[in-house]
Design a protein around this motif. Structure first.
Motif, mmCIF file in Angstrom:
data_model
loop_
_atom_site.group_PDB
_atom_site.id
_atom_site.type_symbol
_atom_site.label_atom_id
_atom_site.label_comp_id
_atom_site.label_asym_id
_atom_site.label_seq_id
_atom_site.Cartn_x
_atom_site.Cartn_y
_atom_site.Cartn_z
ATOM 1 N N VAL A 1 0.849 -1.185 0.000
ATOM 2 C CA VAL A 1 0.000 0.000 0.000
ATOM 3 C C VAL A 1 0.886 1.236 0.000
ATOM 4 O O VAL A 1 2.048 1.178 0.427
ATOM 5 C CB VAL A 1 -0.931 -0.017 1.237
ATOM 6 C CG1 VAL A 1 -0.126 0.108 2.531
ATOM 7 C CG2 VAL A 1 -2.018 1.033 1.146
ATOM 8 N N GLN A 2 0.354 2.330 -0.481
ATOM 9 C CA GLN A 2 1.105 3.579 -0.459
ATOM 10 C C GLN A 2 0.981 4.255 0.897
ATOM 11 O O GLN A 2 0.033 4.004 1.651
ATOM 12 C CB GLN A 2 0.606 4.505 -1.563
ATOM 13 C CG GLN A 2 0.989 4.051 -2.961
ATOM 14 C CD GLN A 2 0.733 5.120 -4.010
ATOM 15 O OE1 GLN A 2 -0.204 5.910 -3.882
ATOM 16 N NE2 GLN A 2 1.570 5.150 -5.030
ATOM 17 N N SER A 3 1.933 5.107 1.171
ATOM 18 C CA SER A 3 1.931 5.856 2.422
ATOM 19 C C SER A 3 0.600 6.588 2.598
ATOM 20 O O SER A 3 0.084 7.192 1.656
ATOM 21 C CB SER A 3 3.093 6.854 2.412
ATOM 22 O OG SER A 3 3.154 7.548 3.617
ATOM 23 N N GLY B 1 -2.155 4.986 3.311
ATOM 24 C CA GLY B 1 -3.206 4.014 3.063
ATOM 25 C C GLY B 1 -3.530 3.173 4.275
ATOM 26 O O GLY B 1 -2.978 3.369 5.364
ATOM 27 N N SER B 2 -4.428 2.205 4.072
ATOM 28 C CA SER B 2 -4.907 1.351 5.160
ATOM 29 C C SER B 2 -4.859 -0.112 4.742
ATOM 30 O O SER B 2 -4.989 -0.442 3.560
ATOM 31 C CB SER B 2 -6.351 1.708 5.532
ATOM 32 O OG SER B 2 -6.453 3.033 6.006
ATOM 33 N N LEU B 3 -4.675 -0.959 5.754
ATOM 34 C CA LEU B 3 -4.770 -2.408 5.585
ATOM 35 C C LEU B 3 -5.395 -2.980 6.839
ATOM 36 O O LEU B 3 -5.273 -2.393 7.932
ATOM 37 C CB LEU B 3 -3.395 -3.044 5.371
ATOM 38 C CG LEU B 3 -2.735 -2.927 4.007
ATOM 39 C CD1 LEU B 3 -1.309 -3.481 4.067
ATOM 40 C CD2 LEU B 3 -3.540 -3.638 2.942
ATOM 41 N N ASN C 1 -4.301 2.165 9.849
ATOM 42 C CA ASN C 1 -4.596 3.367 9.074
ATOM 43 C C ASN C 1 -3.387 4.288 9.034
ATOM 44 O O ASN C 1 -2.487 4.176 9.870
ATOM 45 C CB ASN C 1 -5.782 4.109 9.688
ATOM 46 C CG ASN C 1 -7.060 3.287 9.677
ATOM 47 O OD1 ASN C 1 -7.286 2.470 8.781
ATOM 48 N ND2 ASN C 1 -7.902 3.489 10.679
ATOM 49 N N ASP C 2 -3.384 5.190 8.076
ATOM 50 C CA ASP C 2 -2.295 6.162 7.941
ATOM 51 C C ASP C 2 -0.938 5.456 7.971
ATOM 52 O O ASP C 2 -0.030 5.847 8.726
ATOM 53 C CB ASP C 2 -2.379 7.209 9.054
ATOM 54 C CG ASP C 2 -1.433 8.374 8.840
ATOM 55 O OD1 ASP C 2 -1.060 9.037 9.837
ATOM 56 O OD2 ASP C 2 -1.038 8.623 7.684
ATOM 57 N N VAL D 1 4.841 -0.736 2.758
ATOM 58 C CA VAL D 1 4.304 0.610 2.563
ATOM 59 C C VAL D 1 5.323 1.414 1.770
ATOM 60 O O VAL D 1 6.465 1.587 2.190
ATOM 61 C CB VAL D 1 4.018 1.292 3.910
ATOM 62 C CG1 VAL D 1 3.345 2.654 3.675
ATOM 63 C CG2 VAL D 1 3.140 0.412 4.786
#
Length: 134
Positions: free
Chosen positions: A12-14, A16-18, A83-84, A132
């Motif tokens: 995921v990009q900076s 983002g959430s997983l 998150n974040d 990330v």
């Protein structure tokens, strides 16, 4: 003995959430505390978040306000909402249960207060990678 399986990792990009999930099978009732841990290449494993049998939680300072551990509707499943996300969160993430068979597998929560403080974790899942990118 408890058996743990993680799922939900990925890239995921900076910002983002997983959401990671962990399913526990076997004799889970002897393990009051469950938790998430992570390890970066060349570094020691560190705790991320833990949860006790009364759903009290404790989060490491590095993730506080961004990550949340929770027990899902099924009693033997718990999750880590992230998150974040930041590049420094990149790591292999493991779920774990309280207790251990071998000392070399043991990780002791360093906190001296709060849920699962000073508890030893030694039953580990196989891990799921979180990457990330900036």
């Amino acid at each position: 003995q408890v058996h743990l399986v993680e799922s939900g990792g990925g890239s995921v990009q900076s910002g983002g959430s997983l959401r990671l999930s962990c399913t526990a099978t076997g004799n889970i009732y002897n393990h009051d505390c469950m938790g998430w841990f992570r390890q970066q290449p060349g570094k020691q494993r560190e705790w991320v978040a833990v949860l006790d049998h009364e759903n009290n939680t404790n989060h490491a300072d590095s993730v506080k306000g961004r990550f949340t551990i929770a027990r899902d509707n099924a009693k033997n499943t718990f999750s880590l909402q992230m998150n974040d996300l930041k590049p420094e969160d990149t790591a292999m993430y493991y779920c774990a249960a309280e207790g251990y068979l071998r000392n070399l597998d043991k990780y002791i929560i360093p906190e001296r207060r709060g849920a699962c403080a000073q508890i030893s974790f030694g039953y580990w899942g196989q891990g799921t990678q979180v990457t990330v990118s900036s």
